[in-house]
Write a protein that holds these residues in place. Sequence first.
Motif, PDB file in Angstrom:
ATOM      1  N   ARG A   1       1.504   7.642   4.001  1.00 34.30           N
ATOM      2  CA  ARG A   1       2.063   8.982   4.213  1.00 34.30           C
ATOM      3  C   ARG A   1       2.557   9.114   5.644  1.00 34.30           C
ATOM      4  O   ARG A   1       1.798   8.902   6.596  1.00 34.30           O
ATOM      5  CB  ARG A   1       1.005  10.045   3.934  1.00 34.30           C
TER       6      ARG A   1
ATOM      7  N   TRP B   1       5.737  10.378   1.218  1.00 33.68           N
ATOM      8  CA  TRP B   1       4.999   9.185   0.843  1.00 33.68           C
ATOM      9  C   TRP B   1       5.941   7.998   0.659  1.00 33.68           C
ATOM     10  O   TRP B   1       7.062   8.151   0.180  1.00 33.68           O
ATOM     11  CB  TRP B   1       4.208   9.408  -0.451  1.00 33.68           C
ATOM     12  N   TYR B   2       5.449   6.840   1.040  1.00 35.21           N
ATOM     13  CA  TYR B   2       6.232   5.604   0.931  1.00 35.21           C
ATOM     14  C   TYR B   2       5.359   4.508   0.312  1.00 35.21           C
ATOM     15  O   TYR B   2       4.126   4.540   0.403  1.00 35.21           O
ATOM     16  CB  TYR B   2       6.681   5.120   2.315  1.00 35.21           C
ATOM     17  N   VAL B   3       6.032   3.543  -0.304  1.00 35.77           N
ATOM     18  CA  VAL B   3       5.401   2.279  -0.652  1.00 35.77           C
ATOM     19  C   VAL B   3       5.779   1.277   0.427  1.00 35.77           C
ATOM     20  O   VAL B   3       6.966   1.052   0.685  1.00 35.77           O
ATOM     21  CB  VAL B   3       5.864   1.761  -2.031  1.00 35.77           C
TER      22      VAL B   3
ATOM     23  N   GLN C   1       3.012   9.624  -4.341  1.00 44.32           N
ATOM     24  CA  GLN C   1       1.715   9.102  -3.909  1.00 44.32           C
ATOM     25  C   GLN C   1       1.040   8.276  -4.984  1.00 44.32           C
ATOM     26  O   GLN C   1       0.391   7.268  -4.683  1.00 44.32           O
ATOM     27  CB  GLN C   1       0.808  10.274  -3.513  1.00 44.32           C
TER      28      GLN C   1
ATOM     29  N   THR D   1       0.846  -1.194   0.000  1.00 45.23           N
ATOM     30  CA  THR D   1       0.000   0.000   0.000  1.00 45.23           C
ATOM     31  C   THR D   1       0.881   1.243   0.000  1.00 45.23           C
ATOM     32  O   THR D   1       2.087   1.174   0.279  1.00 45.23           O
ATOM     33  CB  THR D   1      -0.920   0.016   1.230  1.00 45.23           C
ATOM     34  N   HIS D   2       0.292   2.388  -0.335  1.00 41.50           N
ATOM     35  CA  HIS D   2       0.969   3.675  -0.190  1.00 41.50           C
ATOM     36  C   HIS D   2       0.655   4.235   1.197  1.00 41.50           C
ATOM     37  O   HIS D   2      -0.469   4.099   1.695  1.00 41.50           O
ATOM     38  CB  HIS D   2       0.504   4.658  -1.258  1.00 41.50           C
TER      39      HIS D   2
END
Length: 669
Positions: free
Chosen positions: A609, A615-617, A649, A606-607
């Motif tokens: 924040r 933002w990260y994966v 994102q 999922t993404h």
Amino acid sequence: MPIHPSRQRSTRGSERPGVQQAEAALVEHYPRLVRLAYLVLPPSLGRHRRVLAAHAAVQRALPGRRTATAGPPEPLRTRVPAQGRSVPSPRNPAAAHGATSVYAWVRLRVLRTALAYERRPRWWPARIPAPASLRPALPFVRGLRLLPRTGGAEELALDRTLSTVSAAVRAAFTLRLLEELTDLEATVLLARAGASDAAGAVRAAGRLESADRPRTESLLRSAEFDPCTLQTRPSDLLRRRRRLRTVASAAALCVMAGGLVVLAAENGRGGPVRAGSVAVDPAALLRTAATEWADTSRVDFTVWPARGDRTQDRNLLGRALRTWGHTPRSVHVSTSPGTLSVPPAQPPRLLYAGEVDGAAVVLFHDGGVRVVRYAEPLTGAGAAALDFARTDDADVTTGAAVVISRRGDRARFLLAPWVSETSTRDLLAPNAPARSLKVGRDGVTAPVSHPSPGRNCGSWPVMQLRSSERIADNHSFLLTDLGDLAPVHLTYTPLPGKGAPPRGPREATGGPALLSWARTACSLRALRGSGVRAVNNWAFARQPLPEGGTPADWVCTRADTWQGPGRVLVQFLQPTASLTAPGAVVADRPDTALCSRFGQHVLAGTHWRAPSGRWYVLAAGSRAVNRIEVTGGVRGSAGGTTLAVRAPQDAQVELKARLRKGGTLSAVR
């Protein structure tokens, strides 16, 4: 060294064996061939007909008499890679005896016949089920029911899983595990047996295979799937006797009236199916003794006694049975998915007859497959109702209650006789104690609020029941109402321990389980009215969040239906101060074995924040994952079961995982 019989190709053309050679191979390996046929045949036949069809498939494998004088075929020179050769195993008697290629020829014939049960002729319309007359004929056994011995929970789970796939996939699964064929050998054999997509069936069988292959093999070799070790039970004796009298009387009338041709023509018109006179006779209803549940190894609906204050009301019981046997259009009929509303084939078992919430209610159990509820208003001109629910292979928990009345946002339940303690609790209040629930002498509970189907999810009522000390399964468990007659059993599988063996589902009554369900209960709204049997929350990973954040949990919520197929929701539970903040559903997969015994590996992403705004994966896998890679809009990798990579994102990414014992895994979506 003798070649394993499973490694031999089927003989072709001139290699067809004679009757004597084929009979010798068939007799020597008869139990093995019958087990293969039984596993491939569709479970929808029922255990009795499936046993007979398996024996018929093997016995029809003998060649015609025109080959009776043919000599024995020459042994085939089959190239087997060095790593594929194996020393004959004592589990495989055919290998120990060094069977010739005759065995492979007979096995091919057996597979063709077994696969034919799910194959319709090319000229038959695709949307219309093929009639039984187009299938291979069954042997005829009169007066007896032949059933394999009943296995345990693991065998039952495997049988349910196999019932959700096609015959070709079941055949590939069996050939790989019991016949020890490679994927290529299984593909070739299935193609020769008539499978339309042999390669696809082998791939699907590989996805079904459990990580614990030896355990799965032992389950396939258990008595549950052994159609040569059988239990015999009588068919309905009273029904059989009355049928004989009816047939004799009908035959006499036909002879006297000379109307045999007329009757034959009438039968050929294919009118609606109607119940026999015995099946709708209140005097023929089956009734169980009040204490039988405490003195049997089978604890399910078959040991429920008849309860209620109108169990002797022949008029009420007769109306209920006649309505079921020939349902008028004015009756409101509802069925849970996968449940047939056909008339009873034999006298059902009476579970309840009484008055509840202004209606006369009758509850039947139909031969181990369905629970049927009939209700008619006590006053006024309202229509009667007939509700059908599938309940085959119910147990202590899934056979513990049935909805007997539903009015507005409340429902009453009829409880099993082995339920000793009853209470209710709110899943969205995990720290609140359970509240006592009153139960009448007839086993009917006081009204229980059921979860709202709307958007508002402010509470989620469940029943917490405890089984009696008179049976070994003395424990508490949770049931929730999802709109069907049979409530749903809720369980929980905790996070894997370090160095500990895999954990199985357990009852969702402990602290960690209640906290997990507090954040995922509202996702159950998506499962309403879908014939769900049980739902398990599996906490498969815990991930430290980037930038020093508090760890987050990954949960796979799996719903198993009474039909067999399951649906999976993967939820990401990020840290929060609220005990009931719902998790984010990051994947939804219907009709899958994921997150079950036969789908033990899972990867999801999922993404996310961070509090800093970045933002990260994020990705996480189950305990067998040892490396995760991300490609696409961003690239990165990490060892272990979790990954976190900076990414925009809206970055489109692909996630892959590697397993410790080899193989790769794609992320569920």
